[in-house]
Scaffold this motif. Structure first.
Motif, PDB file in Angstrom:
ATOM      1  N   ASP A  53      73.185  27.296  24.790  1.00 50.02           N
ATOM      2  CA  ASP A  53      73.263  27.816  23.425  1.00 50.02           C
ATOM      3  C   ASP A  53      72.244  27.089  22.546  1.00 50.02           C
ATOM      4  O   ASP A  53      71.849  25.967  22.845  1.00 50.02           O
ATOM      5  CB  ASP A  53      74.689  27.545  22.905  1.00 50.02           C
ATOM      6  CG  ASP A  53      75.098  28.584  21.874  1.00 50.02           C
ATOM      7  OD1 ASP A  53      74.236  29.353  21.433  1.00 50.02           O
ATOM      8  OD2 ASP A  53      76.308  28.606  21.538  1.00 50.02           O
ATOM      9  N   GLU A  93      69.899  35.629  19.604  1.00 48.37           N
ATOM     10  CA  GLU A  93      71.035  35.528  18.708  1.00 48.37           C
ATOM     11  C   GLU A  93      70.539  35.784  17.286  1.00 48.37           C
ATOM     12  O   GLU A  93      69.378  35.520  16.976  1.00 48.37           O
ATOM     13  CB  GLU A  93      71.552  34.093  18.804  1.00 48.37           C
ATOM     14  CG  GLU A  93      73.012  33.903  18.613  1.00 48.37           C
ATOM     15  CD  GLU A  93      73.342  32.434  18.857  1.00 48.37           C
ATOM     16  OE1 GLU A  93      74.193  32.156  19.685  1.00 48.37           O
ATOM     17  OE2 GLU A  93      72.699  31.565  18.211  1.00 48.37           O
ATOM     18  N   ASN A 148      82.296  29.864  23.824  1.00 51.96           N
ATOM     19  CA  ASN A 148      81.666  28.597  23.437  1.00 51.96           C
ATOM     20  C   ASN A 148      82.507  27.419  23.910  1.00 51.96           C
ATOM     21  O   ASN A 148      83.721  27.394  23.749  1.00 51.96           O
ATOM     22  CB  ASN A 148      81.512  28.529  21.922  1.00 51.96           C
ATOM     23  CG  ASN A 148      80.511  29.555  21.422  1.00 51.96           C
ATOM     24  OD1 ASN A 148      79.310  29.404  21.611  1.00 51.96           O
ATOM     25  ND2 ASN A 148      81.022  30.634  20.815  1.00 51.96           N
ATOM     26  N   GLU A 175      80.514  37.762  22.498  1.00 45.44           N
ATOM     27  CA  GLU A 175      80.729  36.332  22.346  1.00 45.44           C
ATOM     28  C   GLU A 175      82.000  36.133  21.540  1.00 45.44           C
ATOM     29  O   GLU A 175      82.171  36.738  20.489  1.00 45.44           O
ATOM     30  CB  GLU A 175      79.545  35.667  21.644  1.00 45.44           C
ATOM     31  CG  GLU A 175      79.769  34.164  21.443  1.00 45.44           C
ATOM     32  CD  GLU A 175      78.596  33.452  20.743  1.00 45.44           C
ATOM     33  OE1 GLU A 175      77.610  34.133  20.380  1.00 45.44           O
ATOM     34  OE2 GLU A 175      78.700  32.228  20.556  1.00 45.44           O
ATOM     35  N   LYS A 225      70.112  31.008  25.210  1.00 43.55           N
ATOM     36  CA  LYS A 225      70.361  31.769  23.989  1.00 43.55           C
ATOM     37  C   LYS A 225      69.390  31.279  22.930  1.00 43.55           C
ATOM     38  O   LYS A 225      69.339  30.084  22.622  1.00 43.55           O
ATOM     39  CB  LYS A 225      71.810  31.562  23.521  1.00 43.55           C
ATOM     40  CG  LYS A 225      72.815  32.269  24.450  1.00 43.55           C
ATOM     41  CD  LYS A 225      74.171  32.424  23.826  1.00 43.55           C
ATOM     42  CE  LYS A 225      74.206  33.620  22.906  1.00 43.55           C
ATOM     43  NZ  LYS A 225      75.614  33.934  22.496  1.00 43.55           N
ATOM     44  N   GLU A 238      79.139  29.039  27.045  1.00 43.20           N
ATOM     45  CA  GLU A 238      77.975  28.657  26.242  1.00 43.20           C
ATOM     46  C   GLU A 238      78.059  27.172  25.903  1.00 43.20           C
ATOM     47  O   GLU A 238      79.032  26.716  25.315  1.00 43.20           O
ATOM     48  CB  GLU A 238      77.935  29.469  24.946  1.00 43.20           C
ATOM     49  CG  GLU A 238      77.707  30.938  25.192  1.00 43.20           C
ATOM     50  CD  GLU A 238      77.419  31.712  23.894  1.00 43.20           C
ATOM     51  OE1 GLU A 238      77.158  31.048  22.858  1.00 43.20           O
ATOM     52  OE2 GLU A 238      77.475  32.933  23.929  1.00 43.20           O
TER      53      GLU A 238
END
Ligand code: C2E
Ligand code: CA
Ligand code: CA
Length: 792
Positions: free
Chosen positions: A694, A752, A632, A572, A715, A664
């Motif tokens: 996310d 995560e 992201n 990520e 996630k 994400e």
């Protein structure tokens, strides 16, 4: 073109047209009338002419009778010595002709013929007794008729009167009178054919030229404009009433025909013959039309000017004066005419426009613009009165959910209900007794503001704020459904929290945010701490702008592992801003600031570009085969219709296979009925990118809505990962729920924030697919990541 000029342009042709038309009609009427007058007077003239001819012929017959009855004739014819008798007869004849001339009867000649038309004796109207008589020839038809009568069996001989036109167009007449020398004094009507003589009288009439001259004079014509066509016909002496007919020729000529037993006379006068009768009618009519046009034009123009143009002009002047003075001085008019209506409609339109400009169309409260103006004016007033004031910034809690789940119409109705309650509950309070309509405003969406322009101190402001909060107790009902919305209120005081409208609004807004972050459904005064926070926000904003300009960002990468093999499958990308890190500010703090200021769009593109650039460097490295980067993306991009295209271009630029990039998106940013977000997601998805939700579980996604989102993976938020492992809780961990949900919707799960071995094991046991976290690897710069992978 000005109205008055247009009136001129329209009026003149219309008046001129109408009057000209009328005058043409009048002209035609007069022309027709004069034609009739002309026809009847010429007809009369022709009758008169015929009568005169008839009189001439009558006199002629009388003269003939006189001759036939004279003893001299008898003696001449019956004497044995005609030579001698001829002399006496001639004398008698001469006298007769002379007396006839005195009677203005122009007998030119007298002949005595035998039945074979041989002249026995002839005489002419000649003053000289010794000269030979002048004998003019007669037309043949005179004798032809006689011969015919003589040769035919049954017809008796009759006297023949004739009138003809000679080669010089002179009218001549004559009489051929058969008579029996034996029966002279007796009946002349039965003349024996065997033995008879003939008396032939000839003369001239000047009646035709008299007629011609009369016509020339009456109708102002030249000789050749009068056409006369003469036809003689031989009939017996009996007179018949003359007939006159009249008509018009193809060119408007006047046609007349006179018929008597002796002749036919066709008379043609030109079209213009009636001109003398018309006089200078054309001139008179033209003059009349022009004067009438002028008069009507002046009168009508005057009327239009007075009744229409002047009122309009005065209205325009008033409007312009109003604009110049910045103050509408127009007044309502009571009369029902159009100009008054225009005036009134204009005033009403101005009212509407003013209302639109100053009021919020949904709630009727003041809008942000007019509220700010009002606030500025009140602040100016403060300088004189020193009367403390309070600005309340109200933002509804959970309003977005109402909008998302029940639709905008319900949301709008809720805002209306709330604003009505706001008006009725605040206005009557002592605190706001003199509250102006502009002191209540809807600033935007679900943001409202109230200005209390005379408060004792913070306590009174708190009382009002509390009353507003109480309005939400029991929820707000719209169409039978009770919606659980509340409000967060920020309060800024005058003078301590600011003396400028913008500043006060900003401070009240910041206080409201604090109220929200403290748990919503409360009020919060602006404080020093909030002021600091605000200052920090400004500082962050400045630093972000600088960082964008000076390439002041960096990326670090947090590897993502397959939970069974613990093989790194991807990483990520996480942004860092060293400039801010120095003062202890990390993405959690600066990303929301970037989002609220709009800087995020540039930042997201920078991250995407840098990440793809890095990936491009290792395209041919076998250690990186299938290795993906998870990037992201701010929720802001979901409403940025250019974003998918921007991403596509970067992918193309760095020649990155779309399957190696995962985006994400924060779950809280999604809502089911947000069409534009879904369109963006579908666009990204159709490009072949992987989409991942996310912070799943922290938002409000109803689980059954998952099917609607085109996402590939979830996630699990760090806060849920933290709940599992060593600590045993009675409740079923959120992680379990998410995992079973993912199984149901066939979604991949990445956990995560894995910080312990126990957490990792727990997740593996529950069927989680991938994991990332400090336990496995902290975020590292790109160089380090590549080194790690190459070694592995
Ligand atoms: P996020 O997307 O949920 O990112 C995960 C955050 O949790 C990261 O913080 C990461 O360093 C941290 N983290 C991961 N594993 C652990 C762990 O085991 N223990 C602890 N204590 N922390 C862990 P970071 O980098 O500070 O990012 C914070 C948030 O900022 C991110 O949350 C993301 O929402 C946002 N963000 C970061 N980078 C970007 C970016 O490039 N673009 C955008 N739009 N947002 C970003
Ligand atoms: Ca993330
Ligand atoms: Ca996260």
């Amino acid at each position: 073109m000005k109205l008055i000029n247009r009136v001129n342009f329209i009026l003149v042709p219309i008046i001129l047209g109408v009057l000209s038309f009328a005058s043409v009609l009048a002209y035609l009427f007069f022309a027709n009338h004069s034609a009739k007058v002309l026809a009847s007077s010429v007809t009369r003239e022709l009758h008169f002419f015929a009568e005169e001819i008839e009189q001439t012929l009558q006199r002629n017959r009388a003269t003939a009778n006189e001759i036939l009855n004279s003893a001299e004739l008898v003696r001449f014819l019956n004497s044995a010595n005609p030579q001698f008798q001829a002399y006496a007869f001639e004398i008698r004849m001469r006298k007769l002709l002379a007396s006839a001339r005195q009677n203005s009867q122009q007998i030119e000649q007298v002949q005595l013929l035998d039945q074979d038309l041989n002249i026995l004796i002839a005489n002419s109207d000649n003053d000289d007794p010794f000269s030979d008589p002048v004998l003019l020839p007669f037309p043949d038809y005179v004798f032809n008729r006689y011969q015919y009568q003589r040769n035919s069996n049954d017809d008796d001989l009759t006297a023949q009167q004739f009138i003809y036109m000679d080669a010089q167009s002179k009218l001549r007449f004559g009489l051929l009178q058969p008579f029996s020398p034996k029966l002279l004094l007796e009946d002349l009507s039965r003349i024996p054919k065997q033995k008879h003589n003939l008396l032939l009288l000839g003369g001239a009439v000047n009646k035709l030229s008299a007629l011609r001259e009369k016509l020339m004079e009456s109708y102002q014509l030249s000789p050749d404009e009068i056409k006369i066509n003469w036809t003689s016909q031989v009939k017996d002496t009996k007179a018949s009433t003359p007939l006159v007919s009249s008509g018009r020729g193809p060119y408007g000529q006047y046609l007349f025909q006179l018929r008597t037993s002796q002749f036919k006379l066709a008379l043609t006068l030109p079209y213009k013959a009636n001109a003398p009768l018309m006089g200078n009618l054309t001139l008179v009519l033209t003059g009349l039309v022009l004067t009438m046009t002028l008069v009507s034009f002046v009168v009508l123009r005057g009327l239009i000017n007075k009744q229409v143009i002047k009122p309009i002009n005065s209205l325009i002047e008033q409007i312009q004066a109003s604009r110049a003075e910045n103050n509408i001085s127009l007044e309502h008019k009571d009369s029902s005419d159009e100009v008054s209506e225009l005036n009134n409609a204009y005033i009403e339109l101005l009212d509407d426009v003013q209302h639109l400009a100053t009021n919020d169309t949904l709630t009727g409260l003041a809008n942000r613009y007019s509220f700010q103006l009002w606030l500025e004016r009140q602040l100016q007033r403060f300088e004189k009165t020193q009367q403390p004031m309070a600005l309340l910034f109200i933002d509804l809690d959970n309003f977005k959910q109402v909008n998302d789940h029940y639709g905008h119409e319900v949301g709008d109705k809720l805002l209306k209900v709330f604003s009505e309650r706001l008006i009725t509950s605040i206005r009557p309070t002592d605190l706001a007794a003199s509250m102006h309509t502009k002191a209540l405003a809807r600033l935007a969406g679900d943001e409202f503001a109230v200005l209390l322009s005379s408060v004792q101190g913070p306590q009174s402001a708190a009382t009002v704020a509390q009353r507003i909060l109480e309005m939400f107790e029991g929820g707000i009902e719209v169409e039978g459904t009770i919606h659980n919305v509340q409000a967060s209120i920020g309060i800024a005081m005058v003078p301590q929290d600011g003396l400028h409208a913008q500043q006060l609004l900003k401070h009240a807004d910041a206080a409201m945010y604090r109220a929200k972050s403290l748990g919503k459904n409360r009020y919060q005064f602006f404080t020093k701490a909030i002021a600091l926070e605000l200052a920090q926000k400004q500082q962050i904003e400045q630093s972000l702008s600088l960082a964008l300009e000076e390439d002041g960002f960096e990326l670090v990468f947090m590897p993502i592992y397959d939970i069974d093999s613990l093989q790194a499958v991807g990483a990520e990308a996480l942004i860092r801003c060293p400039r801010l890190a120095k003062i202890g500010i990390y993405p959690d703090q600066f990303i929301p600031v970037a989002e609220s200021t709009g800087l995020i769009k540039q930042i997201d593109l920078w991250v995407m570009e840098r990440a793809l650039q890095n990936l491009n460097e290792v395209r041919d490295d076998p250690a990186f085969t299938g290795y993906y980067l998870s990037i992201n993306v701010s929720a802001v991009e979901l409403h940025n219709k250019h974003y998918p295209e921007q991403v596509r271009r970067l992918l193309e630029k760095y020649q990155i296979d779309t399957s190696l990039v995962e985006l994400e998106l924060t779950e809280t940013s999604l809502s089911n009925d947000d069409e534009s977000s879904l369109t963006t997601l579908n666009n990204l998805k159709s490009m072949g990118l992987t989409l991942s939700l996310d912070d799943f579980g922290t938002g409000y996604t109803a689980f059954n809505q998952l099917a609607a989102y085109p996402v590939d993976s979830l996630k699990i938020d760090r806060s849920f990962t933290n709940q599992v492992g060593e600590k045993k809780t009675k409740k079923q961990p959120m992680v379990d729920i998410i995992l079973s949900l993912a199984e149901l919707y066939k979604l991949r799960v990445v956990a995560e924030g894995v910080e312990t071995k126990a957490q990792l094991n727990y997740l593996r046991d529950k069927g989680c697919n991938r994991a990332q976290g400090y336990y496995l690897c902290k975020p590292v710069p790109w160089q380090e990541l590549t080194k790690k992978l190459s070694v592995a």
